[in-house]
Scaffold this motif. Structure first.
Motif, short mmCIF file in Angstrom:
data_model
loop_
_atom_site.label_atom_id
_atom_site.label_comp_id
_atom_site.label_asym_id
_atom_site.label_seq_id
_atom_site.Cartn_x
_atom_site.Cartn_y
_atom_site.Cartn_z
N LYS A 167 -52.62 -29.31 -2.86
CA LYS A 167 -51.24 -29.78 -2.82
C LYS A 167 -50.80 -29.98 -1.39
O LYS A 167 -51.05 -29.18 -0.51
N GLU A 168 -50.11 -31.09 -1.14
CA GLU A 168 -49.68 -31.43 0.22
C GLU A 168 -48.63 -30.42 0.67
O GLU A 168 -47.68 -30.12 -0.02
N SER A 171 -44.67 -31.78 1.58
CA SER A 171 -44.17 -32.78 0.63
C SER A 171 -42.67 -32.84 0.71
O SER A 171 -42.00 -31.94 1.17
N LEU A 652 -47.13 -42.90 -1.71
CA LEU A 652 -46.14 -41.91 -2.13
C LEU A 652 -44.74 -42.30 -1.67
O LEU A 652 -43.75 -42.10 -2.40
N LYS A 855 -49.46 -34.54 -6.66
CA LYS A 855 -48.56 -34.82 -5.55
C LYS A 855 -47.19 -35.27 -6.03
O LYS A 855 -46.23 -35.31 -5.24
#
Length: 877
Positions: A167-168, A171, A652, A855
């Motif tokens: 997971k970023e 974010s 994104l 994401k």
């Protein structure tokens, strides 16, 4: 005036084309006012189909209130076991709610060990074994080697839930599920219990569970433990795939057998210590527990804006006086004036309790959490037709002070304590009736298999019913969600005819038909809610059918200015350019003798409008239009704006931009976070830190061969915002942080070893580490201003250039994220993502563009929409 009055205004104007459904026609000209603060979340619009007609009532705040959108997205509460929630923090809870847990069952924070990962180590300081290389593969339990992937490499196509995707870390805040919001305007909402794994990607959470299962297998001596992969596959296979079994429901019987443990009530009130008393007229007042509890509700909120709100204070004091009359203070003290009350001692006690709870040892926190989990275990699941399914909001709402939204007239009123005698239980005929966890008997036990609620009760603020439903990921809730989006997709077949008909009726000679057509135009083109009549004790919020004279201003020649409070008291302000006929109609509908306070659509109600819509399509309501327009707009924006060959960060950003367009269309606003400025500054500092690392690599490159300066002219220029003064400050601050981190890790390690009964680490261990840190930063200090730098690891031109390229990519990604966060600071992305956007759009887009679904969807959302995770990349709304 007759209902079907003939309009005398000229209708000679020719029909003009419908306003294009482009963003330009939906300009948002203003921001939310002070009443427009949306705690992050999202307000999920639940259907009334599961609620008996006799018991449907106007909703209010409470245990079943719908979560809001905090956005977004990709992580859930804890922000997201409670759906909706965009800025989930215990800081938003009353101190009494937090501190009271210390007198009963404390819900401790999750304890995490400090990571020794090299992720945060500057590239120029990477070790010789690790610089420019992938980490060595480690054997899995099944004997196969797991190849470690470079964080900058192209993400693999995700398969949920087996594929692990990191997971970023940075974010967008809007990608996190927002916390549960109090929603006085909404019917009822499913709210999940807190899940400490909600902020993790689903794949990682499943892996953790697999580890746990494997460990249990070994300890019990039942043979070889399952590998992580096998455990994940087993858990996936256990999921009941109702969508594959054609279980979309027929609107009648919902279940055959149902067993559950009822509702979990909060523990009885525990009086404060004898030395903690509120003051009245400067003197301590000894209150009975019943009166003291209510005083504590206000005392805990002393430092919030609620305590400064006159209406809030008046309503609280009025209700408290009623309690005091029944349970008066000792010693004949008469409390009659709010201004003489001092709740500061209570506030300080609650604040101290919270601080004590946060400072508890990890072992004690862990034990308390285990105790809490054990007490709640049986309430978290039910047996539905023999299947184990998770229950949503199984806790009865605790007593407290009603907050409401915006200028709700009842804010500050006392919410009574709920007991078994208030609860109607719904359970299978053959099921054992559960025993409440506190003394008392259920108000009533019913066996209604045509509804999906497990329990309900009537709250005292607005007299609305609250319900306990299954969790968002249950089969019943999933069927409801899928039906909602399928109905919106079905509208595609009828929308052209509907638009053609209402466009023709815009010139109807019948006032009722013309008003209905104009209202339908607004609902379709501006995504307005239908709106219902409100009582005197409810917030003055309106929708399309309840718009009044003052809510729309004519701005010749063809603009309308909308300004009103919508759902949750969020201000809707929009300047819209409309067709001449629409402008003319509004001028007529506002004509004399109408004045401020009069309804614009006085011949249209939500009921008659929905009845008319149902003549086109079974089950069609104004709400379906809102879902349809949100999803179709989202699909169109994604197809239009997504770069085909862009990076994951760029894709994104395009996704969030499309989400923003929908949020603006649906008026999903939020107030700018008080931490937004700090967050933006932190991101800017991270970018400068990356540039610092890049500078060191550049200097190291030119130290290898000075001739490279001419050969690599693009690297010859210094970083624009890195000066000597900033370098000194940055290196000194970083040195201090690393020393502090080393000290805390040593303390935490010793705390863990002590809890396990092992020998602790000697202080010389941390001293050696600190000495090493100081040596490194002393060396960096000597390099200042020399244009020279020592590069550790592989000192080759190729390796250094590779690391510089990686830094350039990270800097580029961070800049995209900064722009994305700045543009979304006033838009709540989570609400539309949870309630209005068909999740299959997101999954198909992720597969088409090779973006990991983790994401964008938190664990909670992936559990909520399992049926959407199986579409292919070709699927379109």
């Amino acid at each position: 005036m007759a209902k079907n009055q003939i309009l005398t205004d000229s209708d000679s104007d020719d029909d003009t084309p419908l306003v294009a459904r482009s963003n330009g026609t939906r300009s948002r000209a203003a921001k939310a006012n002070g009443n427009g603060k949306r705690p992050h979340t999202s307000d999920e619009e639940l259907s009334d189909e599961d609620v008996p007609l006799a018991k449907r009532a106007k909703p209010t705040n409470g245990a079943s209130a719908k979560p809001s959108s905090s956005g977004s997205a990709a992580a859930s509460t804890s922000t997201t076991s409670r759906l909706l929630k965009e800025e989930d923090s215990s800081d938003d809870e009353p101190l009494a709610s937090q501190a009271s847990d210390t007198r009963h069952i404390v819900s401790p924070e999750k304890i995490k060990d400090e990571s020794d990962s090299d992720d945060d180590v500057p590239l120029y300081q990477a070790s010789a074994n690790g610089a420019g290389k992938k980490s060595a593969a480690k054997p899995k339990a099944n004997g196969k080697a797991a190849a470690a992937s470079d964080s900058d490499s192209k993400p693999a196509k995700t398969k949920v839930p087996r594929k692990r995707v990191k997971k970023e870390e940075d974010s967008d805040a809007d990608a996190k599920p927002l916390k549960k919001a109090r929603t006085p305007r909404k019917k009822v909402k499913v709210e999940e219990d807190d899940d400490s794994d909600d902020d993790k990607p689903l794949a990682k959470s499943l892996a953790a569970k697999a580890d746990s299962k494997a460990a249990k297998g070994d300890s019990k001596g039942k043979g070889k433990a399952k590998t992580k992969k096998e455990a994940e596959e087993a858990e996936e296979e256990e999921m009941f795939k109702w969508w594959e079994a054609n279980m979309l429901g027929d609107g009648t019987q919902k279940w055959q057998t149902l067993e559950h443990s009822g509702v979990l009530f909060p523990p009885p009130y525990v009086p404060l210590p004898s030395d903690v008393k509120m003051l009245y007229n400067g003197k301590p007042a000894t209150l009975p527990p019943e009166s003291e509890e209510v005083a504590g509700f206000f005392g805990a909120m002393l430092e919030t804006t609620h305590a400064q709100d006159q209406t809030f204070c008046n309503n609280f004091f009025s209700d408290w006086l009623k309690i005091l009359k029944k349970y008066p203070p000792a010693g004949g003290v008469k409390i009659t004036e709010f201004g003489k009350c001092d709740f500061r001692p209570m506030y300080e006690h609650f604040a101290a309790e919270i601080a004590r709870r946060k400072s508890m040892p990890a072992a004690e926190k862990k034990a308390l959490k285990a105790e809490k989990d054990a007490a709640e275990e049986k309430y978290t699941f039910c047996l539905l037709d023999g299947r184990k399914e998770k229950v949503g909001n199984f806790r009865a709402e605790p007593p407290g002070l009603f907050r409401g939204r915006g200028d709700h007239p009842r804010r500050g009123a006392l919410k009574f304590r709920i007991g078994p005698e208030d609860i109607i239980l719904n359970i299978g005929k053959e099921a054992k009736i559960p025993v409440p966890n506190i003394p008392g008997e259920w108000k009533k036990v019913v066996h209604d298999n045509t509804v999906t609620w497990l329990a309900n009760w009537k709250e005292n603020i607005n007299g609305s019913f609250k319900y306990v439903f299954l969790a968002a990921g249950s089969s019943l809730k999933g069927q409801s969600d899928m039906n909602k989006f399928e109905k919106a997709r079905e509208l595609k077949k009828h929308v052209d005819k509907i638009r053609k008909d209402y466009n023709a009726d815009l010139k109807s000679k019948l006032s009722a038909d013309r008003q209905r057509a104009t209202a339908m135009y607004f609902i379709d083109r501006l995504a307005l809610r239908a709106g219902n009549e409100k009582g005197d004790d409810e917030a003055d919020t309106v929708g399309c059918c309840s718009l009044r004279y003052e809510h729309i201003t004519l701005q010749p020649p063809d603009e309308l200015v909308f300004d009103f409070l919508g759902k949750d008291s969020i201000r809707y302000y929009n300047v819209v350019k409309v067709e001449p006929q629409i402008f003319k109609n509004i001028r007529i509908f506002k004509g004399p003798p109408k004045e401020t306070g009069d309804a614009i659509f006085d011949r249209v109600t939500t009921t008659t409008l929905n009845k008319h819509l149902a003549s086109y399509m079974k089950g069609l309501t104004a709400k379906v239009f809102r879902t349809y327009n949100a999803s179709i707009t989202f699909q169109e924006q994604l197809d239009k704006c997504t770069p085909k060959d862009g990076t994951v960060a760029e894709k994104l950003a395009a996704y969030n931009q499309a989400n923003r367009m929908v949020a603006i269309l649906c008026n999903h606003q939020k107030s700018v976070s008080k931490n937004h400025g700090t967050a933006m500054e932190n991101m800017a500092q991270k970018i400068r830190a990356l540039k610092y690392q890049r500078m060191k690599l550049r200097h190291g490159l030119f130290a290898l061969d000075p001739k490279l300066k001419k050969k690599r002219k693009n690297l010859a220029e210094d970083e624009s915002d890195i000066d000597d003064e900033w370098i000194v400050k940055y290196e000194d601050e970083t040195r201090a942080k690393e020393i502090e981190k080393a000290q805390k890790k040593w303390e935490k390690d010793n705390e863990k070893l002590e809890a396990e009964g092992k020998d602790t680490l000697d202080e010389s261990v941390v001293e050696a580490k600190i000495s090493k840190i100081n040596d490194e930063y002393d060396r960096l200090k000597e390099e200042r201003g020399t244009g020279q730098a020592e590069v550790k690891g592989k000192k080759t031109e190729e390796n250094i250039l590779t690391n510089i390229a990686k830094l350039d990519e990270r800097i580029h990604t961070m800049k995209i994220q900064m722009v994305d966060r700045e543009e979304g600071k006033e838009v709540a992305l989570g609400t539309s993502k949870i309630n209005y956007l068909d999740p299959r759009i997101t999954q198909a887009w992720c597969k088409t563009h090779n973006v990991p679904i983790e994401k964008l969807f938190s664990k909670t959302l992936m559990v909520k929409f399992p049926w959407a995770m199986e579409v292919d990349g070709e699927w379109k709304f």
